[in-house]
Each structure stands twice: as structure tokens, then as C-alpha cells.
Enzyme design. Structure first.
Site, short mmCIF file in Angstrom:
data_model
loop_
_atom_site.label_atom_id
_atom_site.label_comp_id
_atom_site.label_asym_id
_atom_site.label_seq_id
_atom_site.Cartn_x
_atom_site.Cartn_y
_atom_site.Cartn_z
N GLU A 1 -4.68 -13.16 -0.14
CA GLU A 1 -5.65 -13.21 0.95
C GLU A 1 -7.08 -12.96 0.48
O GLU A 1 -7.75 -12.02 0.95
CB GLU A 1 -5.26 -12.24 2.05
CG GLU A 1 -3.91 -12.56 2.68
CD GLU A 1 -3.61 -11.71 3.92
OE1 GLU A 1 -4.39 -10.78 4.20
OE2 GLU A 1 -2.61 -11.99 4.60
N GLU B 1 4.14 -14.60 3.96
CA GLU B 1 4.19 -13.42 4.82
C GLU B 1 4.37 -13.86 6.25
O GLU B 1 3.73 -14.81 6.70
CB GLU B 1 2.90 -12.58 4.74
CG GLU B 1 2.80 -11.68 3.54
CD GLU B 1 1.56 -10.80 3.58
OE1 GLU B 1 1.05 -10.51 4.69
OE2 GLU B 1 1.08 -10.42 2.50
#
Length: 453
Positions: free
Chosen positions: A146, A359
Site C-alpha cells: 500500500e 487483503e
């Protein structure tokens, strides 16, 4: 302890000491559960649940504790070798590895532009060491987890480490929200591409592994069918997933960003474009939720900022109806169709790359009791909905090859600390004992059926 066995300080160690930085009252010193005291037990839990893959991080500051370079911390290397060897011995063969971004204390000064090439090369050297040391057993790599979150939350509103922003947009003493997020992102992209180049040139042919990066993606749905709201939603997608995915697929930033950000947006040289474009074997997508977006008709801000550049408003309900059931976290709504739209968007806009859903999950309150925490039927329903949409996307041609639930354990959740539980295994924070929840056994049953076909 976070500093055990020679780990160096990171920017997060400093940041979470700031008054009011965290919502948890529990000491941050115990935030690493998956330690030498527990990893055998945790791997055994995964094996019993029929999991065949595990994502874990290699901390930069644990390998190179002195500002990310210099002398290797052999105790840290030995820990990761023990962990990897144990997983291999148990048959957990697909070990996806990423590292916390800008782990080391002073590296963030380099990433915002003071020493661009130094950061890129230091990061590539760190990655090179990991390829060389662990690549005989580890065959799947992610460079960053991220990176958009690091650039935006760390440098636009300052709510993540290192806590830099313009005073207009956050409680910061230093920073520039209109320039630093873009500089940080640019240098992270170049560091990623440099590491991928290093892997491909030195290790990939012999080790037979693959490498990519891992991006977060919220689905942005237009609030109305009007043209203005559709444009607002598309700006949001470009500034979110497109900020990183567009360069590594096409070699440049989205046209929307180029037009809006203008001279504040760094540019790739011809040589850098060549290196960045195609710098992945697969893309990891972290996907949790969806929001409605609308055109706010706002005037040009007096102080530039990354979020203001979107010129898009967020809405969480339409005609009084929430976009989906709310989880514990304020930002998380259960919107399974958003996952389908994300995967199809990547398929259609970015040439259908190989994707791993890296995720996906939901949380419950951190203070939930053990009996109530174990009875997490709401989490099972969340996973059922999202996995159904994942299958639908795959059936419709999206090249999705894997799925990772977030997370195995209740753990330290960024600013939420211990007030949020995402795990399918309950952790008693007083003694760190593990208790599989109903959702863990639901996954086990699901994977049992898979193994029989």
C-alpha cells in the site's frame, strides 16, 4: 518487543509515541505478535486450517538497523530463516513477502526528495539482500504494501508516520500536502522498479520466482447517474489506484492527474519510463469496501493538497440507504459488489494483469469478550459475500489467481491499535494466547471441500 534482537528504530516507533497518535491505550511495545515465541504455533494453526499460503513482512530495520544500510543484523536474518524453513517444512509453499515502507528512521528524508537516487539504491540493496538470502525458498515477492497509503496519509494529512502535511490539512509542524505526497509516490515507484530490475537481472532466471507490488483499492461508485458525479468517481479512481498502477502498466501517470496536478507532479525520464513500465509479474490488490462519490463544485483551494486535487466528495449512503452494513472501523462498509467492480476495472483498464486479492476482511471491536469474539458470524457473512463476487469476476474473465484474508490474528491495526480486531483467530492481549474463531473453522471447511475436488 519491537526492538528485540537488534531491530533498529523506524519512523512508526517515533510516530506512535506522539500524544493522541493512537486510539489504543495498550502499550505499542507488544505490537509484534508473530515473534520467535509464537511463529511455530501460528504456522501450525494455518496448517490445521488447510491454508497453503501466508503473506508476511521482512522488516527493513530488522535486517539493516542503522538507517537501512551498513552492517547486517544477523539475529534478524536468522529469525526469518527459521520462519521460512518451518513454513516450508509444513508445506506452506507460497510465501508472499512484502516489507513495511520506509522502515528506517531517517529514510523518509530521502524519499521526499533530498536524496532520491540514494533512497532508490538503498532500497534496491535491501531487496537484493532479501532475494539473495531467502530467494532459494521464497518464490513470490511484493516490493511495497500500500504505497499510496504511505504517500497520502503520511504526507498529505499526516495521520500516519512520519506525520508531515500542510497545516491547513492536519496537525503537522512541517510538510507540504500539495507536493510531498507526489514526490514520495514517485520515488516509491522508482524504488519498486529498481528492485524489480535487480531481481530480474540477477535472480529470477535461477530462482524461478515472481515479483510485483501490492496496492489498496476502494471502489468509487458515482452517487448519481449524472455526468459530473461520474467524472468525480473516475477522478477518485485515477488518484487512488491509477496513481501507482498506471505508471507500472503504461509508464506514465493518468492524464487526469497530469492535467490537475500540473507542475507539482514529478515526471519520469525516458529511461525511467522504460524501467517502470511492465515492472511486475502480478499485482496484489487490497480490497475492503466501496463509497459513493459526487462532484462537490468546490472552488480552487488556496492551499494545494493531494485529497483536494481529487475534487470529489464522499458519501456513505444514497437516498438515506447506507452503501452497505458497517463494520467496526468507521471507514469499512460491507459492499461485496465493490470487489467485483474493482477486479473488472483492473481487467478492462489495465490489460487484465495477473491479480492476487492480497487483503480482504472486516473488523469487530477490540474490547469484545472471548465468547462473543469467537462467535463471529458477521465476519463469515462478509467473507461469503466477497468470495462469491471474487468467483463471479474470475468467471467473467478477471485473471485472479489467489486470495488472502485479513487477517490471521487480531493484531495492532495502525492508528486503531488494539481497538479493532480483524483476525479469524482471537488473541487474548493479556497473555497473547490464540483461539480460532468460527470464521477460522468456516475457512477450514471451505478449504476441505476444495481439497476433495
Amino acid at each position: 518487543m519491537a526492538s528485540k534482537d537488534g531491530r533498529g528504530p523506524s519512523i512508526w516507533d517515533d510516530f506512535i509515541r506522539r500524544p493522541g497518535a493512537l486510539s489504543s491505550s495498550i502499550s505499542y511495545h507488544i505490537y509484534i505478535f508473530f515473534s520467535s515465541n509464537f511463529y511455530f504455533e501460528d504456522v501450525d494453526i494455518m496448517v490445521k486450517l488447510n491454508f497453503d499460503a501466508y503473506r508476511f513482512s521482512i522488516s527493513w530495520s530488522r535486517i539493516f538497523p542503522s538507517n537501512g544500510t551498513g552492517e547486517v543484523n544477523e539475529k534478524g536474518v536468522a529469525y526469518y530463516n527459521r520462519l521460512i524453513d518451518y513454513m516450508v517444512s509444513k508445506g506452506t509453499i507460497f510465501n508472499f513477502i512484502f516489507q513495511p515502507v520506509i522502515s528506517c528512521q531517517n529514510m523518509f528524508l530521502q524519499v521526499i526528495g533530498f536524496s532520491i537516487n540514494l533512497f532508490r539504491n538503498d532500497y534496491a540493496d535491501y531487496a537484493d539482500f532479501c532475494f539473495k538470502t531467502f530467494g532459494d525458498r521464497v518464490k513470490n515477492w511484493m516490493t511495497f504494501n500500500e504505497p499510496r497509503v504511505t504517500a497520502a496519509l503520511g504526507y498529505d494529512n499526516g495521520i500516519f508516520a512520519p506525520g508531515r502535511c500542510s497545516k491547513t490539512y492536519g496537525n503537522c509542524t512541517v510538510g507540504n500536502s500539495g507536493t510531498e505526497p507526489y514526490i514520495v509516490a514517485h520515488n516509491l515507484i522508482l524504488a519498486h522498479a529498481t528492485a524489480v530490475q535487480r531481481y530480474r537481472e540477477k535472480y529470477q532466471e535461477k530462482q524461478k520466482g515472481k515479483i510485483g507490488t501490492l496496492l489498496d483499492f476502494v471502489w468509487y461508485e458515482p452517487l448519481t447517474r449524472g455526468k459530473a458525479d461520474n467524472y468525480a468517481a473516475q477522478r477518485a479512481r485515477d488518484f487512488h489506484i491509477g496513481w501507482f498502477l498506471h505508471p507500472i502498466v503504461y509508464g506514465e501517470y493518468p492524464k487526469t492527474m497530469q492535467e490537475i496536478v500540473g507542475e507539482r507532479l514529478p515526471k519520469f525520464t525516458a529511461e525511467e519510463k522504460k524501467m517502470v513500465k511492465g515492472s511486475f509479474d502480478y499485482i496484489g490488490i487490497n480490497q475492503y469496501t466501496a463509497y459513493y462519490m459526487y462532484n462537490p463544485h468546490q472552488k480552487q483551494p488556496k492551499v494545494f493538497g493531494y485529497q483536494q486535487d481529487w475534487n470529489a466528495g464522499f458519501a456513505f449512503a444514497k437516498n438515506g440507504v447506507p452503501i452497505g452494513p458497517k463494520a467496526h472501523s468507521y471507514w469499512l462498509y460491507n459492499v461485496p459488489w465493490g470487489l467485483y467492480k474493482c477486479l473488472m476495472y483492473v481487467k478492462e483498464r489495465y490489460g487484465n494483469p495477473t491479480v492476487i486479492l492480497s487483503e480482504n476482511g472486516m473488523d469487530q471491536p477490540g474490547n469484545v469478550t472471548l465468547p462473543k469474539g469467537l462467535h463471529d458470524t458477521v465476519r463469515i457473512n462478509y467473507y461469503k459475500g466477497y468470495l462469491a463476487q471474487l468467483k463471479k469476476a474470475a468467471d467473467d474473465g478477471a485473471n485472479v489467481i489467489g486470495y488472502f484474508a485479513w487477517s490471521l490474528l487480531d493484531n495492532f491495526e495502525w492508528l486503531s491499535g488494539y481497538t479493532s480486531r480483524f483476525g479469524i483467530v482471537y488473541v487474548d492481549y493479556s497473555n497473547l494466547k490464540r483461539y480460532p474463531k468460527m470464521s477460522a473453522y468456516w475457512f477450514k471447511k471451505l478449504l476441505d471441500r476444495r481439497s476433495k475436488h
